[in-house]
Design a protein around this motif. Structure first.
Motif, PDB file in Angstrom:
ATOM      1  N   ASP A 179      34.228  74.266  71.030  1.00  0.00           N
ATOM      2  CA  ASP A 179      34.146  73.043  70.226  1.00  0.00           C
ATOM      3  C   ASP A 179      35.251  72.064  70.620  1.00  0.00           C
ATOM      4  N   GLY A 180      36.477  72.571  70.717  1.00  0.00           N
ATOM      5  CA  GLY A 180      37.598  71.707  71.069  1.00  0.00           C
ATOM      6  C   GLY A 180      37.449  71.104  72.452  1.00  0.00           C
ATOM      7  N   TYR A 181      36.988  71.922  73.398  1.00  0.00           N
ATOM      8  CA  TYR A 181      36.813  71.432  74.769  1.00  0.00           C
ATOM      9  C   TYR A 181      35.738  70.355  74.812  1.00  0.00           C
ATOM     10  N   VAL A 182      34.607  70.608  74.165  1.00  0.00           N
ATOM     11  CA  VAL A 182      33.503  69.640  74.200  1.00  0.00           C
ATOM     12  C   VAL A 182      33.938  68.317  73.587  1.00  0.00           C
ATOM     13  N   ARG A 183      34.605  68.364  72.452  1.00  0.00           N
ATOM     14  CA  ARG A 183      35.027  67.127  71.795  1.00  0.00           C
ATOM     15  C   ARG A 183      36.010  66.338  72.651  1.00  0.00           C
ATOM     16  N   SER A 184      36.914  67.033  73.331  1.00  0.00           N
ATOM     17  CA  SER A 184      37.969  66.336  74.081  1.00  0.00           C
ATOM     18  C   SER A 184      37.548  65.963  75.500  1.00  0.00           C
ATOM     19  N   GLN A 185      36.686  66.764  76.128  1.00  0.00           N
ATOM     20  CA  GLN A 185      36.382  66.557  77.545  1.00  0.00           C
ATOM     21  C   GLN A 185      34.967  66.023  77.814  1.00  0.00           C
ATOM     22  N   ILE A 186      34.064  66.188  76.874  1.00  0.00           N
ATOM     23  CA  ILE A 186      32.674  65.794  77.107  1.00  0.00           C
ATOM     24  C   ILE A 186      32.232  64.681  76.165  1.00  0.00           C
ATOM     25  N   GLY A 187      32.576  64.810  74.902  1.00  0.00           N
ATOM     26  CA  GLY A 187      32.147  63.832  73.919  1.00  0.00           C
ATOM     27  C   GLY A 187      31.183  64.456  72.937  1.00  0.00           C
ATOM     28  N   LYS A 188      30.403  63.644  72.260  1.00  0.00           N
ATOM     29  CA  LYS A 188      29.444  64.133  71.279  1.00  0.00           C
ATOM     30  C   LYS A 188      28.066  64.247  71.927  1.00  0.00           C
ATOM     31  N   PRO A 189      27.621  65.471  72.199  1.00  0.00           N
ATOM     32  CA  PRO A 189      26.303  65.634  72.828  1.00  0.00           C
ATOM     33  C   PRO A 189      25.178  65.228  71.882  1.00  0.00           C
ATOM     34  N   ASP A 190      24.156  64.588  72.434  1.00  0.00           N
ATOM     35  CA  ASP A 190      22.972  64.243  71.662  1.00  0.00           C
ATOM     36  C   ASP A 190      22.045  65.446  71.516  1.00  0.00           C
ATOM     37  N   LEU A 191      22.210  66.425  72.423  1.00  0.00           N
ATOM     38  CA  LEU A 191      21.440  67.665  72.353  1.00  0.00           C
ATOM     39  C   LEU A 191      22.235  68.753  73.061  1.00  0.00           C
ATOM     40  N   ILE A 192      22.381  69.912  72.406  1.00  0.00           N
ATOM     41  CA  ILE A 192      23.041  71.082  73.004  1.00  0.00           C
ATOM     42  C   ILE A 192      22.023  72.202  73.071  1.00  0.00           C
ATOM     43  N   LEU A 193      21.762  72.710  74.265  1.00  0.00           N
ATOM     44  CA  LEU A 193      20.845  73.825  74.452  1.00  0.00           C
ATOM     45  C   LEU A 193      21.663  75.067  74.795  1.00  0.00           C
ATOM     46  N   ALA A 194      21.735  75.992  73.835  1.00  0.00           N
ATOM     47  CA  ALA A 194      22.527  77.218  73.983  1.00  0.00           C
ATOM     48  C   ALA A 194      21.610  78.340  74.452  1.00  0.00           C
ATOM     49  N   ASN A 195      21.914  78.904  75.613  1.00  0.00           N
ATOM     50  CA  ASN A 195      21.024  79.861  76.263  1.00  0.00           C
ATOM     51  C   ASN A 195      21.621  81.260  76.319  1.00  0.00           C
ATOM     52  N   ILE A 196      20.801  82.263  76.062  1.00  0.00           N
ATOM     53  CA  ILE A 196      21.132  83.686  76.171  1.00  0.00           C
ATOM     54  C   ILE A 196      21.818  84.177  74.893  1.00  0.00           C
TER      55      ILE A 196
END
Length: 376
Positions: A86-103
């Motif tokens: 969560d911390g990495y995504v917020r700081s390095q990627i931004g707010k995703p419009d869609l997250i597909l979690a696999n496996i």
């Protein structure tokens, strides 16, 4: 800025889920989105489109998947990993419009995530994946699966896999069926590369091919036992790697068919080998989808399969299928297919092309957004 699509995986290994992710990531780039892939391990067997941003957020320790108690130390560790993601995504990627979690492992980790717009993608049949645990501790296992898959909406790669999920955890979350994409154009482009048949001692259209990791679920033992009962007009080529490879090689020796089988290991680009095959065989004990079936279809290669839960029966007619564990029947089907190859060619369903599948994920995400807004 263009919308962000984030895929989360354990690693970019050469399996069906990873093929789905890399295919869709490229498609979203074509559509003007910003695709990102986040992995927990650096293993990379798959080639990645240069337009796709690749991230690694390693977990610090190895985990056992045997203990399914949500209150366990393992669950606490997974919760810690989720916070790190969560911390990495917020700081390095931004707010995703869609997250597909696999496996499954990622689905479990992301059950603790506070990120928005998460969809779990199920690539297999849960009742088969957790067959032993469901027998040994059914209540505990079902409660665990409800925790994991009730946390976010779920998309399943076949109708059978979706019904299997609902049968296990009931209708506690939104579900849909979205098949895996098949990029026929890309597959045919890659298939045009040299297959190095001479190097492998093979002749064009004069061998049977089986492409799968050497795991229990892929049915290599049944395949070899059935192949030993055929007239063996053509050699059998096995493409893949895995923990059972040496055991299967030993079985080939015990059955006296080693001279007719070639082990080619993992191939980054298996498509030239598939295209040059006379016949593709899939012998899985269970599948969520059955990627190699549609890849063979995209290349115009005849394909037969076990009628395993759940994907193949949604991709092939009955005459191309044989019951799991029917060794004699599989042997007969192989011989029949070799003698009548054109009868076992099945055209690719054009609805499986990547742009259709990518749009379905976006539509599912939009429905979820609408539901959330209505609830405000």
């Amino acid at each position: 800025m263009p919308p962000i699509i984030l895929f989360i995986l354990k690693a970019l290994e050469g399996r069906g889920a990873e093929r789905m992710v890399t295919t869709l990531a490229s498609t979203y780039a074509d559509m003007g989105y910003r695709p990102h892939i986040l992995c927990l391990e650096a293993t990379q067997d798959m080639l990645l489109d240069a337009r796709v941003q690749y991230h690694i957020v390693p977990y610090d320790e190895m985990f056992s998947e045997q203990n399914l108690d949500p209150e366990s130390t393992q669950a606490q560790a997974y919760e810690s990993v989720a916070k790190r993601i969560d911390g990495y995504v917020r700081s390095q990627i931004g707010k995703p419009d869609l997250i597909l979690a696999n496996i499954y492992k990622i689905n479990w980790i992301m059950a603790y995530s506070q990120l928005p717009n998460i969809v779990n993608v199920l690539h297999t049949a849960l009742s088969k994946q957790f067959q032993n645990q469901l027998l040994e501790a059914p209540v505990q296992t079902i409660n665990h699966l409800k925790m994991v898959y009730g946390a976010h909406p779920c998309s399943c790669v076949s109708k059978g896999a979706r019904q299997d999920l609902i049968d296990l955890i009931e209708n506690i979350t939104k579900t849909t069926t979205i098949y895996n994409p098949c990029d026929a154009a890309d597959i045919n482009t890659k298939a045009a590369a040299s297959s190095h048949l001479e190097h492998f001692g093979l002749v064009d259209k004069e061998y049977i091919i089986h492409v799968a990791s050497f795991d229990d679920m892929k049915g290599h033992r049944d395949l070899l036992q059935a192949y030993a009962k055929t007239v063996r007009k053509l050699p059998l080529v096995l493409v893949g790697k895995g923990r059972l490879e040496e055991e299967i090689k030993q079985l080939a020796t015990e059955l006296g068919i080693s001279d007719s089988i070639k082990f080619l290991g993992f191939q980054t680009n298996p498509y030239p080998l598939i295209k040059s095959a006379a016949l593709m065989v899939l012998t899985s004990k269970f599948e969520g989808f059955g990627y190699v079936i549609v890849e063979a279809q995209a290349l115009g290669v005849p394909v037969i399969s076990t009628d395993c839960p759940f994907g193949p029966r949604e991709l092939l007619p009955k005459e191309n299928l044989i019951a799991v564990g029917d060794i004699d029947g599989l042997a007969t089907l192989i011989d029949q297919a070799i003698d009548n190859l054109t009868d076992y060619i099945v055209p690719l369903n054009q609805q499986l092309l990547p742009e259709h599948i990518a749009s379905q994920y976006l539509a599912f995400g939009s429905v979820l957004d609408s539901d959330k807004n209505e609830g405000l």
